[in-house]
Scaffold this motif. Sequence first.
Motif, mmCIF file in Angstrom:
data_model
loop_
_atom_site.group_PDB
_atom_site.id
_atom_site.type_symbol
_atom_site.label_atom_id
_atom_site.label_comp_id
_atom_site.label_asym_id
_atom_site.label_seq_id
_atom_site.Cartn_x
_atom_site.Cartn_y
_atom_site.Cartn_z
ATOM 1 N N ILE A 106 7.508 7.968 -7.237
ATOM 2 C CA ILE A 106 8.892 8.265 -6.865
ATOM 3 C C ILE A 106 8.944 9.358 -5.806
ATOM 4 O O ILE A 106 9.717 9.280 -4.836
ATOM 5 N N SER A 107 8.106 10.385 -5.957
ATOM 6 C CA SER A 107 8.121 11.499 -5.001
ATOM 7 C C SER A 107 7.686 11.053 -3.608
ATOM 8 O O SER A 107 8.217 11.526 -2.604
ATOM 9 N N LEU A 108 6.725 10.137 -3.526
ATOM 10 C CA LEU A 108 6.270 9.661 -2.220
ATOM 11 C C LEU A 108 7.321 8.786 -1.542
ATOM 12 O O LEU A 108 7.388 8.723 -0.308
ATOM 13 N N GLY A 109 8.146 8.118 -2.342
ATOM 14 C CA GLY A 109 9.136 7.212 -1.766
ATOM 15 C C GLY A 109 10.443 7.858 -1.398
ATOM 16 O O GLY A 109 11.163 7.365 -0.512
ATOM 17 N N LEU A 110 10.787 8.976 -2.050
ATOM 18 C CA LEU A 110 12.094 9.582 -1.800
ATOM 19 C C LEU A 110 12.280 10.098 -0.369
ATOM 20 O O LEU A 110 13.391 9.993 0.174
ATOM 21 N N PRO A 111 11.275 10.668 0.296
ATOM 22 C CA PRO A 111 11.512 11.121 1.683
ATOM 23 C C PRO A 111 11.743 9.970 2.664
ATOM 24 O O PRO A 111 12.176 10.207 3.796
ATOM 25 N N ARG A 112 11.465 8.733 2.280
ATOM 26 C CA ARG A 112 11.608 7.595 3.172
ATOM 27 C C ARG A 112 13.029 7.031 3.106
ATOM 28 O O ARG A 112 13.753 7.253 2.130
ATOM 29 N N ASP A 113 13.401 6.276 4.097
ATOM 30 C CA ASP A 113 14.733 5.666 4.163
ATOM 31 C C ASP A 113 14.680 4.263 3.580
ATOM 32 O O ASP A 113 13.996 3.393 4.135
ATOM 33 N N PRO A 114 15.382 4.009 2.457
ATOM 34 C CA PRO A 114 15.300 2.674 1.841
ATOM 35 C C PRO A 114 16.166 1.631 2.539
ATOM 36 O O PRO A 114 16.081 0.445 2.205
ATOM 37 N N ARG A 165 12.257 -3.488 5.588
ATOM 38 C CA ARG A 165 12.509 -2.217 4.900
ATOM 39 C C ARG A 165 11.289 -1.803 4.095
ATOM 40 O O ARG A 165 10.555 -2.647 3.572
ATOM 41 N N ASP A 166 11.100 -0.506 3.961
ATOM 42 C CA ASP A 166 9.945 0.037 3.254
ATOM 43 C C ASP A 166 10.109 -0.190 1.754
ATOM 44 O O ASP A 166 11.066 0.291 1.134
ATOM 45 N N SER A 201 -0.019 -0.654 4.019
ATOM 46 C CA SER A 201 -0.773 0.052 5.047
ATOM 47 C C SER A 201 -0.503 1.542 4.883
ATOM 48 O O SER A 201 0.220 1.978 3.975
ATOM 49 N N THR A 202 -1.067 2.339 5.788
ATOM 50 C CA THR A 202 -0.821 3.781 5.739
ATOM 51 C C THR A 202 0.643 4.098 5.997
ATOM 52 O O THR A 202 1.230 4.981 5.363
ATOM 53 N N ALA A 203 1.253 3.373 6.927
ATOM 54 C CA ALA A 203 2.660 3.613 7.241
ATOM 55 C C ALA A 203 3.584 3.130 6.127
ATOM 56 O O ALA A 203 4.615 3.737 5.851
ATOM 57 N N HIS A 204 3.194 2.027 5.470
ATOM 58 C CA HIS A 204 4.005 1.447 4.393
ATOM 59 C C HIS A 204 3.079 1.143 3.208
ATOM 60 O O HIS A 204 2.524 0.036 3.114
ATOM 61 N N PRO A 205 2.860 2.133 2.308
ATOM 62 C CA PRO A 205 1.889 1.945 1.217
ATOM 63 C C PRO A 205 2.169 0.737 0.327
ATOM 64 O O PRO A 205 1.238 0.138 -0.220
#
Length: 597
Positions: A341-349, A374-375, A362-366
């Motif tokens: 959850i912590s890794l995903g929250l800084p990203r824009d859903p 969308r990520d 990938s590294t950009a989109h785990p």
Amino acid sequence: MLSRLGAPLWRAVLAVLLVCGVGLLPWLSHTDPALTVLKARSADRDATPAVLADVRAQLGLEAGPLRLLGQWLAGLTRGDAGRSWISGADVLPGVLDALGASMLLMAAALTVALVTAAGVCARTLYLGARRRLEGRPGGGSGSAVLAALPEFLTASVLATVVGVQWGWLPALGWYGPQWTVLPALALGLPAGAVLGRLLDDQLPAAFAEPWAVAAAARGLSGRSVARKAVRRCAPGLLPNLGLFVVGLTGGSVAVEQIFDIPGLGRTTLQAAIAQDLPVLQAGTLALVALAALTTVGARLGARLLIGPALRDGALHTLHRPSPPVRRILPFAYGLLLTVVISLGLPRDPFALDTAARLRPPSTAHPFGTDALGRDVLARVAYGALGTLLLALAISAIALTAGVLLGLAPRLSGPLVDTVNAVPPVLAALLVAAVRGSGPMTPVLAVAVVAWAPLAAHTSALLEQERATLHLTATRALGAGPGYLLRSELLPAVLPPVARHALLRLPGIALALASLGFLGLGAQPPSPEWGLLLAENQPYAERAPWAVLAPAAVLALLGALAVTAAGGTRRPRPRRPRTADPLGGQQPSRKTESAGAG
């Protein structure tokens, strides 16, 4: 408290209220039944005033909902459930055919569930039969993964991979027993995992009872001791097994939709959407009748198994103080869930990138990207916040309501049966009719039905606990009902019911997700987990990561819930002597614990 003669009347009143509420569904939703029926009959036909007036005359809508409901109830006394508003065919044969299909599917799914439950308890049964259990259940986190498998996702994977790609079994239709295998697996695996955990929770205390010690000393085979231990624990689980039976019959809407099974759940859902009231009312009444019959069978089974011991107060408690359990697993699972959850929250859903559609991890989109670029990690993380908070809130409400209502079984028993007969999908439709659709519709729908299994579990455990030897002795010393409830019954019953509530936490999250999957919850572009699975399911073959990511987080939640439930144990007494309810001193429980194993 209602008398014994009043319980059947209370059950009948609840059934009538439910059927009446279903019969008022179109008027509660403030829609025109004539328009809905016309669109269901022929979507291309223009809804002119003359055409709508003709439909109203055909259905007798001018008479009003109460008159229609009275006519339908009067027809039931003659064995006539009316005619379908859509097809014009007699309702009763169609509902009976749908019930038969659901019963066959339920029997197959129940077989899978019992086999799965046996697998979950296998280690505990093996160690207990050889006197090497040491008080700890043997079920591991694998059962948590099974319990957290979304039925609709499992059904989709089985239909696509096993049915279509491999061609091992038929994937669509309903033409014989072989068509039941895949949907039975999709339904039975999660139900069996939950049932197995509940049984696994009670087995250690059963193996520690004096009869088990004596049986081992006399040289009885381990298989015989294990069989008797299961028999000893079964009465406390039979009410929940009955709830599983009804749930597998009417609550398998998503699975029936995916495999194109003409079952009762799917028939009822389609009738509710089309507002085909005669079919909807008959289907609901069939589910209520099935719930009542199942409950009666479960109670008779419990009485046959331990009836004399219940009457004579000769049982030993199955809820003794337990040794401490290792906390590393729930900590590890919780930490892993927090990291995701912590890794995903800084990203824009919500950020769209059509040039990056269905990209693999990938590294950009785990977790890769979905069909709109969308990520997936961001959408899983943001969806987790809402889903987990709602599931925790519903679980807390369900636990409180279940325990309180479970203390009054004659009042809550018929209510549990009636509520359990309502599939969450139908409950969502009723809630949507009253307050409109929206993100809170699935929350209210799940909360309305989530307390029923906990209330049934509480009632069953209380019935057995009241018949234990130590409670009989405490009552003989002059302890009143308040003291017994506060100091003996609730401390024994609350831990297993709380563990049960934790075990159902992934199921509540799944129910919320399944309603979103069927389009009855949050709407796009919300990152709710059910929507994630529904949106990405068509691309499961090309981009499996888009479906596996939310499914894996659900499984992780299940593993966390099961391992955390293992730490919810009845505390050990800290003092060798406790206050007597009459003002003196009571002997400690050391003697009692020794007598129990």
